[in-house]
Design an enzyme around this catalytic site. Structure first.
Site, mmCIF file in Angstrom:
data_model
loop_
_atom_site.group_PDB
_atom_site.id
_atom_site.type_symbol
_atom_site.label_atom_id
_atom_site.label_comp_id
_atom_site.label_asym_id
_atom_site.label_seq_id
_atom_site.Cartn_x
_atom_site.Cartn_y
_atom_site.Cartn_z
ATOM 1 N N SER A 230 -11.824 21.368 11.122
ATOM 2 C CA SER A 230 -11.222 20.234 10.426
ATOM 3 C C SER A 230 -12.234 19.608 9.474
ATOM 4 O O SER A 230 -13.440 19.588 9.759
ATOM 5 C CB SER A 230 -10.763 19.162 11.422
ATOM 6 O OG SER A 230 -10.349 17.994 10.740
ATOM 7 N N TYR B 44 -11.934 13.480 18.325
ATOM 8 C CA TYR B 44 -11.400 14.672 17.673
ATOM 9 C C TYR B 44 -12.430 15.266 16.719
ATOM 10 O O TYR B 44 -12.693 16.475 16.727
ATOM 11 C CB TYR B 44 -10.123 14.304 16.929
ATOM 12 C CG TYR B 44 -9.489 15.435 16.157
ATOM 13 C CD1 TYR B 44 -8.572 16.284 16.767
ATOM 14 C CD2 TYR B 44 -9.782 15.643 14.806
ATOM 15 C CE1 TYR B 44 -7.988 17.321 16.062
ATOM 16 C CE2 TYR B 44 -9.204 16.676 14.101
ATOM 17 C CZ TYR B 44 -8.309 17.505 14.721
ATOM 18 O OH TYR B 44 -7.731 18.536 14.015
ATOM 19 N N GLY C 101 -2.388 28.279 20.882
ATOM 20 C CA GLY C 101 -1.651 27.170 20.280
ATOM 21 C C GLY C 101 -0.655 27.624 19.243
ATOM 22 O O GLY C 101 -0.560 27.049 18.156
ATOM 23 N N ALA C 102 0.139 28.646 19.577
ATOM 24 C CA ALA C 102 1.006 29.278 18.579
ATOM 25 C C ALA C 102 2.468 28.888 18.715
ATOM 26 O O ALA C 102 3.342 29.610 18.263
ATOM 27 C CB ALA C 102 0.869 30.799 18.676
ATOM 28 N N SER C 103 2.756 27.746 19.308
ATOM 29 C CA SER C 103 4.158 27.383 19.528
ATOM 30 C C SER C 103 4.878 26.953 18.258
ATOM 31 O O SER C 103 6.082 27.156 18.117
ATOM 32 C CB SER C 103 4.248 26.259 20.570
ATOM 33 O OG SER C 103 3.542 25.114 20.131
ATOM 34 N N ARG C 104 4.134 26.377 17.317
ATOM 35 C CA ARG C 104 4.761 25.866 16.089
ATOM 36 C C ARG C 104 3.681 25.650 15.043
ATOM 37 O O ARG C 104 2.504 25.907 15.279
ATOM 38 C CB ARG C 104 5.496 24.549 16.368
ATOM 39 C CG ARG C 104 4.598 23.435 16.892
ATOM 40 C CD ARG C 104 5.401 22.212 17.316
ATOM 41 N NE ARG C 104 4.522 21.145 17.794
ATOM 42 C CZ ARG C 104 4.045 21.067 19.025
ATOM 43 N NH1 ARG C 104 4.366 21.999 19.917
ATOM 44 N NH2 ARG C 104 3.255 20.072 19.381
ATOM 45 N N LYS D 208 -14.444 19.024 16.684
ATOM 46 C CA LYS D 208 -14.384 19.932 15.540
ATOM 47 C C LYS D 208 -15.776 20.159 14.960
ATOM 48 O O LYS D 208 -16.105 21.269 14.507
ATOM 49 C CB LYS D 208 -13.435 19.387 14.472
ATOM 50 C CG LYS D 208 -11.975 19.325 14.924
ATOM 51 C CD LYS D 208 -11.449 20.708 15.305
ATOM 52 C CE LYS D 208 -9.969 20.690 15.666
ATOM 53 N NZ LYS D 208 -9.440 22.029 15.987
ATOM 54 N N ASN E 172 -6.837 28.219 17.762
ATOM 55 C CA ASN E 172 -6.046 27.213 17.053
ATOM 56 C C ASN E 172 -5.619 26.048 17.944
ATOM 57 O O ASN E 172 -5.401 24.938 17.448
ATOM 58 C CB ASN E 172 -4.801 27.863 16.447
ATOM 59 C CG ASN E 172 -3.882 26.864 15.795
ATOM 60 O OD1 ASN E 172 -4.221 26.265 14.775
ATOM 61 N ND2 ASN E 172 -2.713 26.647 16.383
ATOM 62 N N THR F 38 3.906 25.282 25.931
ATOM 63 C CA THR F 38 5.364 25.368 25.992
ATOM 64 C C THR F 38 5.868 26.303 24.903
ATOM 65 O O THR F 38 5.829 25.947 23.720
ATOM 66 C CB THR F 38 6.000 23.976 25.804
ATOM 67 O OG1 THR F 38 5.447 23.062 26.754
ATOM 68 C CG2 THR F 38 7.504 24.045 25.977
#
Length: 239
Positions: A136, A149, A8-11, A153, A83, A34
């Site tokens: 979280s 969610y 999950g390292a796109s942003r 977590k 992540n 993406t």
């Protein structure tokens, strides 16, 4: 030099974690559904030490292929950052079964399978390692509109403690649980509620990405005896 996998390292936080590790001379293989301009920039700035690909974490075949490719390019990974996750912004009664399944698959089942693959490769390479999962504060406190969610977590809190015992210190496994911050749960709240949470927080503000990076970096790189723990970073809001 260590080699780390970051999902999950796109942003946002994921991209910041990847960049922070690269600055610490860690080779990083990162993936996201993406790829973004931010990921492409890291290739330019850290040529030879950063590898990325478009991978859906819920596709175990694609994840397996990525881990193999990352090992070929950067060497066997001895660190993993879980992540990748998706959020929720609806009451349980208004959340479709399909979305519930997607939340559980993306936030729980897929990273658990990624962790399994990482650990098996670690065994084969004969390495010691580190795992940090981004949890979280929702796992510890209830918030409306975040039931599924929060469940995923909360599961990672339990998985972290169990895996730490399974690996007997050969792999240090911990979880970092952020409070509300801009790129995550605050998106489901109104501006007034976000402001109220900030006022109730002893530090007077929500969590920022730079608040989290030193903690994650320490758990991955420093010589610590921290294992099987959930470290909450929320300015004292859940105290």
């Amino acid at each position: 030099m260590k080699s780390a996998i970051v999902s999950g390292a796109s942003r946002g936080l994921g991209l910041a974690i990847a960049e922070n590790l690269l600055k610490a001379d860690v080779r990083v293989a990162a993936f996201a559904r993406t790829p973004t301009a931010g990921m492409r920039e890291l290739v330019v700035r850290h040529s030879g030490n950063f590898h990325y690909a478009a991978v859906d974490i819920t596709d175990p075949t694609a994840v397996s292929a990525f881990l193999a490719e990352a090992s070929d390019r950067l060497g066997p990974a001895d660190a993993l950052v879980n992540n990748a996750a998706i959020g929720q912004d609806s009451l349980l009664t208004q959340t479709s079964p399909a979305h519930l399944e997607s939340i559980i698959a993306t936030n729980l089942t897929a990273p658990l399978m990624l962790t399994r693959q990482f650990l098996r490769r670690l065994l084969t390479a004969g390495l010691r390692g580190r795992i940090v999962t981004i949890g979280s504060v929702c796992a510890q406190r209830g918030y409306p509109g975040l039931s599924a969610y929060s469940a995923t977590k909360g599961a990672w809190d339990s998985i972290t403690r169990s895996l730490a015992r399974e690996w007997h210190g050969r792999v240090l496994i911990n979880c970092v649980a952020p409070g509300f911050f801009d790129s995550e749960m605050s998106a489901v709240l109104g501006r007034n509620q976000v402001a109220a949470i900030g006022r109730r927080t002893p530090t007077g503000r929500l969590v920022r990405t730079p608040d989290l990076l030193p903690v994650i970096r320490m758990l991955l790189l420093e010589d610590t005896n921290i294992n099987g723990q959930v470290l909450t970073v929320d300015g004292g809001g859940s105290s």
